[in-house]
Design an enzyme around this catalytic site. Structure first.
Site, mmCIF file in Angstrom:
data_model
loop_
_atom_site.group_PDB
_atom_site.id
_atom_site.type_symbol
_atom_site.label_atom_id
_atom_site.label_comp_id
_atom_site.label_asym_id
_atom_site.label_seq_id
_atom_site.Cartn_x
_atom_site.Cartn_y
_atom_site.Cartn_z
ATOM 1 N N LEU A 52 0.875 -1.167 0.000
ATOM 2 C CA LEU A 52 0.000 0.000 0.000
ATOM 3 C C LEU A 52 0.912 1.216 0.000
ATOM 4 O O LEU A 52 2.000 1.184 0.606
ATOM 5 C CB LEU A 52 -0.879 0.020 1.260
ATOM 6 C CG LEU A 52 -1.961 -1.067 1.369
ATOM 7 C CD1 LEU A 52 -2.715 -0.931 2.677
ATOM 8 C CD2 LEU A 52 -2.932 -0.988 0.196
ATOM 9 N N ASP A 53 0.488 2.285 -0.662
ATOM 10 C CA ASP A 53 1.298 3.502 -0.667
ATOM 11 C C ASP A 53 1.451 4.028 0.756
ATOM 12 O O ASP A 53 0.638 3.733 1.632
ATOM 13 C CB ASP A 53 0.622 4.585 -1.519
ATOM 14 C CG ASP A 53 0.527 4.173 -2.974
ATOM 15 O OD1 ASP A 53 1.331 3.327 -3.408
ATOM 16 O OD2 ASP A 53 -0.356 4.713 -3.662
ATOM 17 N N LYS A 54 2.439 4.882 0.929
ATOM 18 C CA LYS A 54 2.704 5.426 2.268
ATOM 19 C C LYS A 54 1.455 6.116 2.837
ATOM 20 O O LYS A 54 1.157 6.015 4.020
ATOM 21 C CB LYS A 54 3.883 6.403 2.173
ATOM 22 C CG LYS A 54 4.378 6.860 3.516
ATOM 23 C CD LYS A 54 5.650 7.665 3.367
ATOM 24 C CE LYS A 54 6.110 8.166 4.723
ATOM 25 N NZ LYS A 54 7.284 9.027 4.649
ATOM 26 N N LYS A 76 -4.899 5.250 -7.876
ATOM 27 C CA LYS A 76 -4.658 6.699 -8.047
ATOM 28 C C LYS A 76 -4.457 7.042 -9.521
ATOM 29 O O LYS A 76 -4.967 8.055 -10.004
ATOM 30 C CB LYS A 76 -3.422 7.123 -7.256
ATOM 31 C CG LYS A 76 -3.629 7.083 -5.753
ATOM 32 C CD LYS A 76 -2.352 7.440 -5.054
ATOM 33 C CE LYS A 76 -2.481 7.273 -3.557
ATOM 34 N NZ LYS A 76 -1.194 7.251 -2.885
#
Ligand code: URA
Length: 238
Positions: A103-105, A191
């Protein structure tokens, strides 16, 4: 299975640290096959030894699976010089686990961690069609046209080729909310897909993986072990 040190076996279950196990053993609170074992360095086969800690049977699992409710600000990596990783949220005994996908930060929500490489890999393969469901908030009004574009499989201007995905609009306005279901997990995929539609993501949370929903009883940053039933249901997916 090969023999392992008693403190290692018990600590791998995540409840006690190796230091705590040593102390419990010293006090006679750890028994193996009916007899107190006072040295935690003694070795046993974890699959056949009957281990009790404080009078309770230790249910040894060969593999460990946990669900973490990831907060923003942590990297889904095992090591990174640039900041804190999700492993920093776990007790030392569980820092040998690795995240199942990334997962992205700034993305929050369901992150599985395990030491079972084969199943982890299979769950991530686009061939297996294991759905990952996200809750997204976007800037801009989501429309039925966006849903159709997702369903068709988008070809992004940056070259990313996406499998058909599901966009389910929950609310539409200057800011919109939606559930996005993907069966793959390419870099920044949600995104990038929403940005391509001109509706950049302002917040993203993973809420389900396969048939496993994020446990809402877990506060952000907290984790729990998966039950045997949950692990079996993951196995059944692949
Ligand atoms: N898609 C994204 O863009 N980011 C994530 O963290 C997960 C899926």
């Amino acid at each position: 299975m090969a023999k392992e040190r008693l403190d290692k076996i018990i600590a791998s279950m995540g409840t006690w640290s190796r230091r705590e196990v040593k102390e419990l053993a010293r006090r006679g609170q750890v028994t193996v096959n009916g007899a107190a074992v006072r040295s935690a360095e003694e070795k046993f086969d974890p699959e056949t030894a009957d281990i009790f800690v404080n009078g309770e049977a230790l249910c040894y699992r060969r593999n460990t699976w946990i669900m973490l409710n990831k907060p923003a600000g942590y990297l889904s990596a095992t090591e990174d010089g640039r900041g804190e990783t999700v492993l920093d949220l776990l007790p030392r005994e569980l820092r040998r686990l690795f995240p199942v996908g990334r997962l992205d930060k700034d993305t929050e929500g369901l992150l599985l961690l395990t030491d079972e490489g084969g199943l982890a890999h299979a769950l991530l393969s686009p061939k297996r069609h294991v759905d990952k469901v996200y809750y997204a908030r976007t800037a801009g009004r989501l429309t039925e046209e966006d849903c159709r574009a997702f369903a068709q499989g988008m070809s992004l201007l940056d070259g990313l080729q996406c499998l058909p995905a599901r966009l389910e609009i929950l609310s539409a306005g200057e800011e919109s909310e939606a559930h996005v279901t993907l069966r793959e997990g390419k870099f920044h995929q949600v995104k990038r897909m929403l940005a391509e539609r001109g509706k950049p993501v302002v917040y993203l949370e993973r809420i389900q993986m396969g048939n496993l929903p994020l446990d809402r009883g877990l506060s952000r940053g907290a984790f729990r072990f998966l039950t045997e039933l949950e692990i079996a249901s993951l196995r059944a997916l692949v």
